[in-house]
Motif scaffolding. Structure first.
Motif, PDB file in Angstrom:
ATOM      1  N   ALA A 242       0.826  -1.206   0.000  1.00 44.47           N
ATOM      2  CA  ALA A 242       0.000   0.000   0.000  1.00 44.47           C
ATOM      3  C   ALA A 242       0.860   1.256   0.000  1.00 44.47           C
ATOM      4  CB  ALA A 242      -0.933   0.002   1.215  1.00 44.47           C
ATOM      5  N   GLY A 243       2.009   1.209   0.682  1.00 42.81           N
ATOM      6  CA  GLY A 243       2.888   2.373   0.721  1.00 42.81           C
ATOM      7  C   GLY A 243       3.395   2.763  -0.641  1.00 42.81           C
TER       8      GLY A 243
ATOM      9  N   SER B 222     -12.388   2.809  -0.767  1.00 45.90           N
ATOM     10  CA  SER B 222     -12.824   2.038  -1.930  1.00 45.90           C
ATOM     11  C   SER B 222     -12.028   2.334  -3.191  1.00 45.90           C
ATOM     12  CB  SER B 222     -14.314   2.302  -2.207  1.00 45.90           C
ATOM     13  OG  SER B 222     -14.518   3.694  -2.418  1.00 45.90           O
ATOM     14  N   SER B 223     -10.970   3.119  -3.098  1.00 48.05           N
ATOM     15  CA  SER B 223     -10.177   3.422  -4.279  1.00 48.05           C
ATOM     16  C   SER B 223      -8.711   3.542  -3.894  1.00 48.05           C
ATOM     17  CB  SER B 223     -10.644   4.725  -4.943  1.00 48.05           C
ATOM     18  OG  SER B 223     -10.301   5.838  -4.135  1.00 48.05           O
ATOM     19  N   ARG B 224      -7.843   3.460  -4.896  1.00 48.94           N
ATOM     20  CA  ARG B 224      -6.410   3.588  -4.652  1.00 48.94           C
ATOM     21  C   ARG B 224      -6.072   4.992  -4.162  1.00 48.94           C
ATOM     22  NH1 ARG B 224      -3.403  -0.409  -7.714  1.00 48.94           N
ATOM     23  NH2 ARG B 224      -1.644   1.024  -7.948  1.00 48.94           N
ATOM     24  N   THR B 225      -6.738   5.987  -4.731  1.00 50.96           N
ATOM     25  CA  THR B 225      -6.472   7.362  -4.305  1.00 50.96           C
ATOM     26  C   THR B 225      -6.846   7.548  -2.843  1.00 50.96           C
ATOM     27  OG1 THR B 225      -6.868   8.173  -6.549  1.00 50.96           O
ATOM     28  CG2 THR B 225      -6.992   9.786  -4.761  1.00 50.96           C
ATOM     29  N   ALA B 226      -8.029   7.038  -2.471  1.00 51.30           N
ATOM     30  CA  ALA B 226      -8.452   7.158  -1.075  1.00 51.30           C
ATOM     31  C   ALA B 226      -7.510   6.396  -0.156  1.00 51.30           C
ATOM     32  CB  ALA B 226      -9.885   6.644  -0.924  1.00 51.30           C
TER      33      ALA B 226
ATOM     34  N   LEU C 186      -3.787  -5.139  -1.916  1.00 51.53           N
ATOM     35  CA  LEU C 186      -4.417  -3.818  -1.933  1.00 51.53           C
ATOM     36  C   LEU C 186      -5.894  -3.900  -1.568  1.00 51.53           C
ATOM     37  CD1 LEU C 186      -2.812  -2.161  -5.101  1.00 51.53           C
ATOM     38  CD2 LEU C 186      -2.386  -1.618  -2.709  1.00 51.53           C
ATOM     39  N   ASP C 187      -6.583  -4.920  -2.065  1.00 49.92           N
ATOM     40  CA  ASP C 187      -8.000  -5.104  -1.712  1.00 49.92           C
ATOM     41  C   ASP C 187      -8.146  -5.269  -0.203  1.00 49.92           C
ATOM     42  OD1 ASP C 187      -8.754  -4.891  -4.321  1.00 49.92           O
ATOM     43  OD2 ASP C 187      -8.919  -7.059  -4.672  1.00 49.92           O
ATOM     44  N   SER C 188      -7.256  -6.077   0.386  1.00 46.36           N
ATOM     45  CA  SER C 188      -7.316  -6.297   1.829  1.00 46.36           C
ATOM     46  C   SER C 188      -7.037  -5.010   2.589  1.00 46.36           C
ATOM     47  CB  SER C 188      -6.306  -7.377   2.229  1.00 46.36           C
ATOM     48  OG  SER C 188      -6.322  -7.572   3.628  1.00 46.36           O
ATOM     49  N   ALA C 189      -6.043  -4.251   2.128  1.00 46.24           N
ATOM     50  CA  ALA C 189      -5.704  -2.994   2.804  1.00 46.24           C
ATOM     51  C   ALA C 189      -6.853  -1.995   2.714  1.00 46.24           C
ATOM     52  CB  ALA C 189      -4.430  -2.404   2.187  1.00 46.24           C
TER      53      ALA C 189
END
Length: 980
Positions: free
Chosen positions: A925-926, A962-966, A952-955
């Motif tokens: 995620a980092g 609900s998004s990569r940006t968030a 990433l889904d788990s994180a």
């Protein structure tokens, strides 16, 4: 073509004018290539075929008629053609460098990045326009990859869209590796076309692997050219005779004599024209009867007959062209031939008119084909050949920049040893500056083994040798023999003899002749006072514990002598390199002072390569000592430096070291997949690759994949000749399996002979896993072997005294528990096992801690403390499951069932983190904060894009976004930056 002429008529006939052949018989192949280049995506095309089959002609036709169908609005591209010369010793990236030079481009104004500073060794004439030279890279591999990146940038800036490499079977190793690098580049816009002779390629040639690394979406095409059929042969002959029709009979005759090889057809027709076997009289072609025409059996024979039909001055000019090999300007050709005046120009006209020499698009002259050049070259008498090479060498000395490899070749073949040595060493230095150790080893190795140089010169050249490839290693023994000959056959002074012996000792160690190498180093050191760098290096080599078992005091004495020499004046770059080696030697021996010395090395040194290597070595040694927190911190610093300075090889080695540390500390989530990626990425770093494979097999064994793991461990053991640590750990794992099966004799046989190698030279650190297994095997066997087990445990205890070595201390507690069990002191054995578990926990090394607690429970059962023992076994089983050690969990479950304890299913569960991010989820995620894609993150962490997506889904689920940006925003809010 009909009719015939008598011998009388033939004498009055007009000779045929032979023209350039038309492109014939390859229309399908040309269309396929045009289609591949017109597809709108980069292509990789391989064109293979025998000598003279028409590979170059096919390529020329393709490039002369660019394919239609390019994407609308696309900028017009350009083609770069690099021809690999058939040198005895290729020069680094020579064909590509020559092609770029001949393009006539000026690099000023191309907007190149600082990375282009890496091009300075290859293009010294561009120094004023290139960026500054970059910081030193960590090793030859990193130098080469940085250079490749700079070359790609230059080609992009030049607008090159097609790179064609002709005669790749003659290419140097660096050129082939660059092609591999270019084909794998995901952002490339350049199509690659390669021609080669398959019979001249080694089985492991990079050319055979060019398809394997291509970026997604790349068009791949392989074309194998065969001989022309009779109809195509007729067409080829007709095109050379102004389109006149050729009879089937004559076409079949020519085809039969040439096997349909286009070059053989062309040379045969030209020869027939020279002989007047083909003529035109009274408006019609006439010829002798076919049976009277002699077609030479080989291309060489045809070329040589045509060569002999030219005048003596023309033959001299052709001999000069054969010696030069490469296309040359007319002035250079005449200078090498020695011709002048009217004879020179007449000879030049005749040679070109004969069709043996042709002029290329740059106005340079060369033989039409390398086979013709080689045929003429081999016909030149030896004395004349040496004279021509000498003239070529002197003529090329004034070129700017001087063609070093060509100069070395010419002076070598002229038997001018002084000039040969001068230019070959310069060419080798250029190769080393470009990271091309194979070419450098070839150039220097030839000098050392063939030139009969003075001993001091031999020593200096040998000090530059790096044997990083199979080609280099195959020359090592030749170099060793030459160094020995220099010692035996010359009256060397003390200094020269010491330098020769120092290099001989280094190479003997490299060849694993450890005793011989040590002896030579010991003889050299007393006479190296004039060279503190060489003296310190020899002492450190003697201080490193490898090879035959020697007392640790012997190694330590040499390391302490080296420390005194390191205080003497010497270049700081050498001092830094030697200090890192010195620290590593001390820590490998388990000497506490190594940490203090490491702390004194300035961390802000501009030599970032050595600082990176220092932290990598400190991380690996802290892992061995059992200082896991310190190991992780050191490896994180090393990884940061490697990423900041683009030390790609070090970064891979650091990731491998972190994976091994994750195995020890129980961070097994995704580890198997990462190890698979590391094995693939560490090709060329044999020991690191072996370590990664070993860790993967240990992980598989813990998960219950016993047969595959055992097979893999045996393969690691068989291939661990240069990796004693891997051999010990693989032996320990296999012997542990044997003991679990009740095969005590098998465990004894596996571990026999290893203790001396592991501990006799002070290498107890390497034996953390091995010693407890060996002790258990000896104790289980009983009898006289019990005393040997006790002696081994005492040796480990004595070595640990006064040292802060948590991992060996935990292993010692496990060994003492085994001794107590053998003596029947079961309560004490249980207590010592519990102590061992706590010591393993402190590292932390959870797998070893669980094994110690499982053994503790066994002792408690033997003491009739069933309730306590079964409760402990329940906890152990849960621990194994959470860790992912499914095989061990199954074994404990089976044991519990024998005592009437009902158990849950055998499936292994991963360690749970609740709503907290796991370490791997946090790391993945980092990297999202930096804007990396799943594929980028996967490449960085050796994970598949699918695994990255799962993390990433788990994180996102745990953090409620609900998004990569968030996710990125939430991580920043929580104060969690990108993974280091």
């Amino acid at each position: 073509m009909t009719g015939s002429a008598s011998h009388g008529q033939r004498g009055r006939a007009q000779r045929a004018v032979i023209g350039r052949p038309r492109f014939t018989g390859r229309d399908e192949e040309l269309a396929a290539l045009q289609s591949a280049l017109a597809a709108g995506v980069p292509a990789v095309a391989l064109i293979e075929g025998d000598a003279g089959i028409g590979k170059s002609r096919l390529l020329a036709e393709l490039l002369a008629d660019p394919p239609a169908g390019a994407p609308a609005g696309a900028a017009p591209g350009r083609t770069l053609v690099a021809v690999c010369p058939p040198f005895r010793r290729p020069h680094t990236l020579g064909a590509l460098v020559d092609a770029i030079r001949q393009s006539g481009d000026r690099i000023a104004g191309l907007g190149l990045s600082p990375l282009a500073g890496a091009l300075r060794p290859l293009f010294p004439e561009w120094t004023a326009d290139l960026p500054a030279a970059p910081e030193p890279a960590e090793d030859a591999t990193a130098v080469r990859h940085r250079l490749f990146g700079a070359l790609c940038e230059l080609l992009d800036a030049m607008g090159v869209t097609v790179l064609a490499v002709e005669d790749a079977h003659c290419a140097d190793e660096a050129t082939l590796e660059f092609l591999l690098f270019l084909c794998a580049r995901r952002t490339r816009r350049i199509s690659v076309i390669v021609t080669y002779r398959p019979e001249d390629l080694p089985e492991d040639s990079v050319v055979r692997r060019l398809f394997s690394p291509v970026a997604p979406g790349t068009t791949r095409l392989r074309i194998a050219l065969g001989p022309l059929d009779v109809a195509a042969t007729a067409g080829l002959v007709s095109s050379m005779l102004a389109g006149e029709q050729v009879s089937e009979e004559f076409a079949a005759f020519v085809h039969r004599g040439t096997d349909g090889i286009p070059l053989a057809v062309e040379e045969s027709i030209r020869l027939m024209g020279d002989r007047a076997d083909l003529a035109r009289r009274d408006g019609a072609w006439v010829r002798r009867e076919i049976e009277d025409i002699d077609v030479p059996p080989t291309i060489r024979d045809a070329v040589m007959e045509r060569f002999r039909r030219t005048s003596p001055p023309a033959r001299t000019l052709l001999e000069a062209a054969a010696v030069l090999t490469d296309p040359a300007a007319a002035g250079l050709l005449l200078a090498v031939s020695g011709l002048s005046g009217d004879d020179a120009h007449a000879a030049l006209d005749e040679a070109v008119g004969s069709g043996l020499l042709v002029e290329d698009r740059h106005g340079l002259l060369a033989f039409r084909h390398v086979l013709a050049s080689r045929a003429v070259y081999e016909s030149v008498p030896a004395a004349q050949r040496r004279l021509l090479h000498r003239r070529a060498g002197h003529a090329l000395q004034d070129a700017s920049p001087p063609p070093l490899a060509e100069l070395a070749r010419h002076f070598r073949d002229a038997r001018d040893t002084e000039e040969w040595c001068r230019y070959a060493e310069q060419a080798a230095d250029l190769a080393l500056a470009s990271g091309d150790t194979a070419t450098a080893a070839g150039l220097l190795g030839e000098l050392i083994t063939e030139a009969r140089l003075p001993g001091g010169t031999v020593a200096r050249l040998a000090s530059k040798l790096r044997f990083g490839t199979s080609e280099g290693m195959s020359r090592l023994q030749d170099v060793v023999r030459s160094l020995r000959a220099a010692l035996a056959g010359q009256q060397l002074g003390e200094r020269d003899e010491a330098e020769v012996r120092a290099q001989l000792g280094r190479l003997e160690l490299l060849a694993e002749n450890h005793a011989v190498g040590r002896k030579e180093l010991e003889r050299a050191i007393p006479h190296l006072d004039h060279d503190p760098v060489a003296a310190a290096q020899a002492m450190i080599l003697l201080g490193w514990a490898f090879g035959e078992a020697l007392p640790k005091a012997t190694h330590l004495r040499w390391l302490r002598r080296a420390a005194e020499v390191l205080a003497l004046p010497m270049p700081e770059a050498d001092r830094m390199r030697l200090r890192v080696n010195h620290v590593t030697g001390l820590l490998t021996l388990g000497e506490q002072e190594g940490w203090a010395e490491a702390a004194q090395i300035p961390q802000d040194s501009p030599n970032t390569t050595e600082i990176t290597r220092l932290y990598l070595n400190l991380g690996a040694m802290a892992h061995q000592w059992g200082r896991y927190g310190e190991a992780r911190r050191c490896l994180a610093v090393a990884r940061g430096l490697a990423e900041r300075h683009r030390y790609s090889r070090y970064r891979t080695l650091i990731l491998a070291a972190e994976a091994n540390l994750d195995w020890s500390s129980g961070c097994w989530d995704g580890l198997a997949e990462r190890l698979t990626g590391i094995v693939a990425a560490t090709e060329g770093a044999a020991v690191t690759q072996l370590e990664a494979r070993l860790t993967g097999h240990l992980l598989a064994a813990a998960r219950g994949e016993r047969p595959a793991a055992e097979q893999g461990l045996r393969e690691v053991l068989a291939g661990s000749g240069n990796a004693p640590d891997c051999a010990l750990d693989a032996t320990a794992a296999l012997a542990g399996m044997a003991l679990a099966d009740g095969d005590v004799d098998g465990a004894l046989a596996l571990t026999e002979g290893r203790p001396g190698n592991a501990t006799g030279n002070g290498m107890w650190l390497s034996a953390v896993q091995f010693v407890p297994v060996r002790v258990e095997a000896l104790l289980t066997s009983g009898g006289a072997r019990t005393a040997r087990a006790e002696q081994l445990v005492r040796g480990l205890a004595e070595w640990i005294r006064g040292r802060d070595v948590p991992a060996p201390r935990a292993a010692l507690a496990s060994c003492r528990a085994l001794l107590a069990q053998a003596r029947g002191e079961l309560e004490r054995a249980a207590a010592l096992s519990a102590r061992a578990a706590l010591l393993w926990d402190a590292l932390p090394r959870p797998y070893a801690a669980l094994a110690a607690r499982e053994r503790q429970a066994t002792h408690l059962l033997a003491c009739d403390r069933h309730g306590e023992a079964l409760e402990l076994l329940e906890r152990v089983r849960t621990g194994y499951r959470e860790l992912g050690a499914g095989g061990d969990a199954l074994r404990v479950t089976a044991g519990l069932r024998t005592h009437g304890v009902r158990a849950a299913g055998p499936q292994a569960a991963r360690r749970g983190y609740g709503n907290q991010l796991s370490p791997r989820e946090l790391e993945v995620a980092g990297l999202v904060i930096g804007g990396r894609t799943n594929r980028d993150i996967g490449e960085a962490l050796f994970l598949s894009p699918r695994t990255v997506a799962r993390h990433l889904d788990s994180a996102m689920r745990k953090l409620g976004v609900s998004s990569r940006t968030a996710l990125a925003v939430r991580l920043v809010e929580l104060g969690l930056g990108p993974a280091s």
